[in-house]
Design an enzyme around this catalytic site. Structure first.
Site, PDB file in Angstrom:
ATOM      1  N   HIS A   1      -1.307  -1.949   9.932  1.00  0.00           N
ATOM      2  CA  HIS A   1      -1.091  -1.450   8.576  1.00  0.00           C
ATOM      3  C   HIS A   1       0.054  -2.233   7.941  1.00  0.00           C
ATOM      4  O   HIS A   1       0.907  -2.784   8.646  1.00  0.00           O
ATOM      5  CB  HIS A   1      -0.744   0.027   8.608  1.00  0.00           C
ATOM      6  CG  HIS A   1      -1.873   0.905   9.034  1.00  0.00           C
ATOM      7  ND1 HIS A   1      -1.858   2.271   8.851  1.00  0.00           N
ATOM      8  CD2 HIS A   1      -3.058   0.629   9.636  1.00  0.00           C
ATOM      9  CE1 HIS A   1      -2.978   2.801   9.318  1.00  0.00           C
ATOM     10  NE2 HIS A   1      -3.723   1.815   9.810  1.00  0.00           N
TER      11      HIS A   1
ATOM     12  N   GLU B   1       2.798  -1.391   6.506  1.00  0.00           N
ATOM     13  CA  GLU B   1       4.149  -0.957   6.876  1.00  0.00           C
ATOM     14  C   GLU B   1       4.523  -1.430   8.279  1.00  0.00           C
ATOM     15  O   GLU B   1       5.662  -1.864   8.512  1.00  0.00           O
ATOM     16  CB  GLU B   1       4.246   0.577   6.811  1.00  0.00           C
ATOM     17  CG  GLU B   1       3.983   1.159   5.437  1.00  0.00           C
ATOM     18  CD  GLU B   1       2.514   1.520   5.179  1.00  0.00           C
ATOM     19  OE1 GLU B   1       2.282   2.366   4.289  1.00  0.00           O
ATOM     20  OE2 GLU B   1       1.616   0.966   5.842  1.00  0.00           O
TER      21      GLU B   1
ATOM     22  N   CYS C   1       0.741   6.750   6.277  1.00  0.00           N
ATOM     23  CA  CYS C   1       0.044   7.622   7.215  1.00  0.00           C
ATOM     24  C   CYS C   1       1.047   8.068   8.281  1.00  0.00           C
ATOM     25  O   CYS C   1       2.187   7.591   8.324  1.00  0.00           O
ATOM     26  CB  CYS C   1      -1.141   6.884   7.854  1.00  0.00           C
ATOM     27  SG  CYS C   1      -0.660   5.569   9.007  1.00  0.00           S
TER      28      CYS C   1
ATOM     29  N   CYS D   1       2.429   5.152  10.425  1.00  0.00           N
ATOM     30  CA  CYS D   1       3.405   4.320   9.713  1.00  0.00           C
ATOM     31  C   CYS D   1       4.709   5.067   9.476  1.00  0.00           C
ATOM     32  O   CYS D   1       5.790   4.503   9.629  1.00  0.00           O
ATOM     33  CB  CYS D   1       2.814   3.821   8.398  1.00  0.00           C
ATOM     34  SG  CYS D   1       1.497   2.616   8.648  1.00  0.00           S
TER      35      CYS D   1
END
Length: 171
Positions: A77, A79, A107, A110
């Site tokens: 992801h 992040e 999420c 993250c």
């Protein structure tokens, strides 16, 4: 208009993009960069429409986008990629002195990484519901995690962050 709510040891702030404070202009600038990264990631086929920027003393340390498709790694992801890249920087930038700007509300995975990396501040644009509306998992960070964090979290109202999901569909 700024709305502030104290949640344990952190402060969750919601601010309009047009807010007159200098920090809001600064936040808008870096959050816009995160949204631009999200578009870049989709355009080049690296991943889904998510971007993240890590800033140290008003300078961008890294600007990354989601790399799930490129790396074939469900943990890549934006992040997570940003944290990994920032940790590789020379002169050992201390992440607890840094801020993250994320195009969308993180999420749970993250948020956990953001918490563990000790970033001092998180500013995000789109709410997780905007991503869920086009087919992304609606699993967002559990606000119970926020209670255990010393992280300032800001939801910045930036229409281009949510518009990104209106242009994107998983189908």
């Amino acid at each position: 208009m700024t709305v502030e709510a104290n949640v344990g040891p952190i402060s969750v702030v919601s601010a309009s993009a047009g807010h007159h404070e200098a920090s809001s202009d600064r936040d808008h600038k870096f959050l816009t960069q995160a949204v631009e990264e999200a578009y870049i990631g989709v355009e080049c086929g690296d991943g889904r429409p998510f971007g993240a920027v890590i800033v140290h003393k008003n300078e961008i340390v890294v600007s990354c986008h989601n790399m799930v498709l490129k790396y074939k790694d469900p943990t890549a992801h934006a992040e997570i990629v940003a944290i990994r890249e920032a940790c590789k920087k020379p002169n050992e930038v201390k992440l607890w002195e840094c801020e993250m700007y994320a195009s969308c509300e993180p999420c749970a995975m993250c948020f956990g990484a953001i918490h563990l990396s000790r970033l001092k501040r998180l500013v995000y644009g789109a709410k997780a519901e905007a991503a869920a509306a086009v087919g992304f998992s609606s699993c967002i960070a559990n606000t119970g995690l926020y209670h255990k964090s010393n992280l300032e979290i800001v939801k910045l109202d930036l229409s281009i962050a949510e518009q990104m999901f209106q242009k994107f569909s998983l189908s």
